[in-house]
Design a protein around this motif. Structure first.
Motif, PDB file in Angstrom:
ATOM      1  N   LEU A 223      -1.467   3.654   2.218  1.00  0.00           N
ATOM      2  CA  LEU A 223      -1.342   3.115   3.579  1.00  0.00           C
ATOM      3  C   LEU A 223      -0.215   2.080   3.656  1.00  0.00           C
ATOM      4  O   LEU A 223       0.519   2.022   4.618  1.00  0.00           O
TER       5      LEU A 223
ATOM      6  N   LEU B 261       3.372   3.714   3.711  1.00  0.00           N
ATOM      7  CA  LEU B 261       3.383   4.856   4.637  1.00  0.00           C
ATOM      8  C   LEU B 261       4.800   5.428   4.771  1.00  0.00           C
ATOM      9  O   LEU B 261       5.768   4.677   4.884  1.00  0.00           O
ATOM     10  N   ASP B 262       4.871   6.760   4.727  1.00  0.00           N
ATOM     11  CA  ASP B 262       6.170   7.429   4.822  1.00  0.00           C
ATOM     12  C   ASP B 262       6.866   7.030   6.126  1.00  0.00           C
ATOM     13  O   ASP B 262       6.256   7.082   7.200  1.00  0.00           O
ATOM     14  N   ARG B 263       8.139   6.673   6.019  1.00  0.00           N
ATOM     15  CA  ARG B 263       8.829   6.210   7.228  1.00  0.00           C
ATOM     16  C   ARG B 263       8.959   7.310   8.272  1.00  0.00           C
ATOM     17  O   ARG B 263       9.101   7.035   9.464  1.00  0.00           O
TER      18      ARG B 263
ATOM     19  N   ILE C 271       6.331   6.966  10.786  1.00  0.00           N
ATOM     20  CA  ILE C 271       6.636   5.896  11.749  1.00  0.00           C
ATOM     21  C   ILE C 271       7.638   6.413  12.782  1.00  0.00           C
ATOM     22  O   ILE C 271       7.464   6.226  13.991  1.00  0.00           O
TER      23      ILE C 271
END
Lengths: 217, 271
Positions: free
Chosen positions: B5, B8-10, B13
């Motif tokens: 968490l 977190l993979d950009r 986002i």
């Protein structure tokens, strides 16, 4: 050679710097100030030519040596050449006529390439800011927590959704901008201005010579 | 899980931001808009000018910030033309010329404003603050002709203007340098005109000290400032509709900040 490389530039910097200061405080020298401002604009225009030379030289060298990313340099040089040609052609009116930006090739490049490309670059900021804020904006210390709360209040208070959540949010945001932000900005501004005055005096009196290419002592 | 968490993979986002902003653009909803005192001050400044008086607007921004400053320029121009003020436009950035020309003519057409009589575009001159200084000393030495090649002495809008001293109100719309500080140092402080500014949102905090010192009459900050101005002139357009995606964008970013902190504290309590 020392005279041309060192003494003369130092003397020019000193005279120009002192005249710049004196004309500001002596109103009767306003005519000289007007004239020197025009000279400055001419020098500024020549600095643009120098900048163009520097840009093309750097990218041309990269293309010639097949360095990494040479293709981007080729695009830069190509784009520069095409834009320049359209500016010289100027919809058939020639380079010395008033530049036509409403129609023609230059106008098209401006409206359909420069404007959307510039706006795209700016709009990408939203993605980078979101990612950077998620990764770095952590309340690791009490100071960071205060900054975090202030940032959230300002972010919400500056857009209409803030007022929809609470009528106090825009007021709090305005207070944060008007009081703590302004105090900090004013401190920075005074510091920067004093630094600029000190640097200017050092250059005028030849103490600071790094602009001549000399090493700092 | 907590570690995942926190890192977190950009792309997730980016996807959330994209969907949120796109939906806010597609779905029509409104937020109530109220003007802040700084924006109201700019509006009042223009409002106090009488019909036929001159206002100078400096369009010191380029294509990269046109999404923020373009709606601001349009809103101010609508206000000026509706009050039948004479508008003199100028730009201190080479890339500002095309934008200024298109915005100016787009708004002027709506009011049947005549070039040379109701508005004039002086164009671009190299020299940044030196141009401001020259305009203050002698406008015609800084700009002897406008962007169309007409002499300033022959046009009704500029015939009686010889210096910045003759202009009661100036608005600088800027995205950086040259901008507010240059207009204050080399213009407002020396020639005594009233000055207001419109800046990008990130620049607005820098301009606040000049508001309190009285060097700036008012300030429009970012698209939100433009939306407030549109609201004040009763002509809600690009900026007001831009408040939807901007509000959603801000909420998403705040959501991610809170989510990141939650994951951080959960991770810390476990270790």
């Amino acid at each position: 050679m020392t005279f041309l490389q060192r003494t003369l530039p130092l003397a020019i910097a000193m005279v120009a710097g002192l005249l710049g200061i004196l004309t500001f405080y002596i109103p009767v020298w306003e005519e000289f100030e007007t004239r020197s401002a025009i000279w400055f604009r001419i020098v500024f225009a020549f600095a643009m030519i120098l900048g163009i030379h520097s840009l093309l030289h750097m990218h041309w060298t990269r293309i010639r040596r097949n360095q990494a990313g040479w293709a981007y340099s080729a695009v830069t040089v190509g784009a520069f050449a095409v834009t320049l040609l359209f500016a010289i052609y100027n919809s058939g009116a020639g380079p010395f006529a008033v530049q036509n930006l409403e129609s023609g090739g230059l106008g098209w490049i401006y409206d359909h390439i420069q404007v959307p490309a510039g706006a795209t670059m700016f709009s990408l900021l939203a993605f980078f800011i979101a990612s950077a804020a998620f990764r770095t904006f952590r309340a690791r210390s009490p100071e960071a927590a205060i900054l975090l709360v202030a940032a959230i209040c300002v972010m919400l208070g500056r857009v209409p959704i803030g007022a929809a959540i609470s009528p106090y949010l825009p007021e709090l945001s305005q207070w944060l901008m008007d009081t703590p932000n302004m105090a900090a900005r004013r401190g920075i501004l005074i510091g920067v201005s004093l630094g600029a005055i000190a640097t200017a005096l050092r250059i005028i009196f030849g103490i600071e010579r790094s602009w001549l290419g000399e090493d700092r002592r | 899980m907590i570690n995942r968490l926190q890192t977190l993979d950009r792309r997730v986002i980016y996807a959330v931001i994209f969907v949120g902003v796109a939906l806010a653009l597609l779905i029509d909803f409104k937020f109530p808009i109220s003007a802040t005192p700084n924006v109201r001050a700019v509006y009042q400044g223009v409002e106090t000018l009488d019909k036929g008086q001159t206002i100078l607007i400096s369009f010191d921004f380029g294509p990269s910030t046109v999404t923020e400053l373009g709606p601001m320029a349009r809103a101010i121009l609508h206000h000026c033309f509706s009050k039948e003020l004479r508008v003199i436009a100028v730009t201190l950035l080479p890339e500002g010329q095309g934008i200024t020309q298109s915005i100016l003519e787009e708004v002027a057409t709506e009011y049947d404003a005549k070039y040379g009589e109701d508005f004039v575009f002086l164009g671009y001159k190299a020299g940044n603050e030196a141009v401001i200084l020259n305009m203050g000393q002698d406008l015609r030495r800084a700009f002897d002709k406008d962007v169309r090649g007409n002499s300033l002495a022959t046009m009704a809008a500029t015939r009686s203007i010889t210096s910045l001293r003759d202009i009661p109100y100036i608005i600088d719309l800027t995205s950086g340098y040259p901008g507010v500080e240059e207009w204050i140092q080399f213009g407002q402080e020396r020639y005594g005109f009233k000055l207001a500014a419109g800046v990008t949102a990130v620049m607005a905090p820098d301009a606040f000290p000049f508001l309190q010192s009285g060097q700036l009459e008012g300030l429009l900050g970012g698209l939100a400032g433009a939306a407030e101005y549109e609201h004040l002139i009763g002509r809600e357009g690009q900026a007001v509709s831009g408040m939807r995606p901007q509000s959603v964008g801000h909420v998403i970013i705040i959501g991610f900040i809170l989510f990141g902190n939650l994951a951080y504290f959960l991770g810390r309590s476990r270790t």
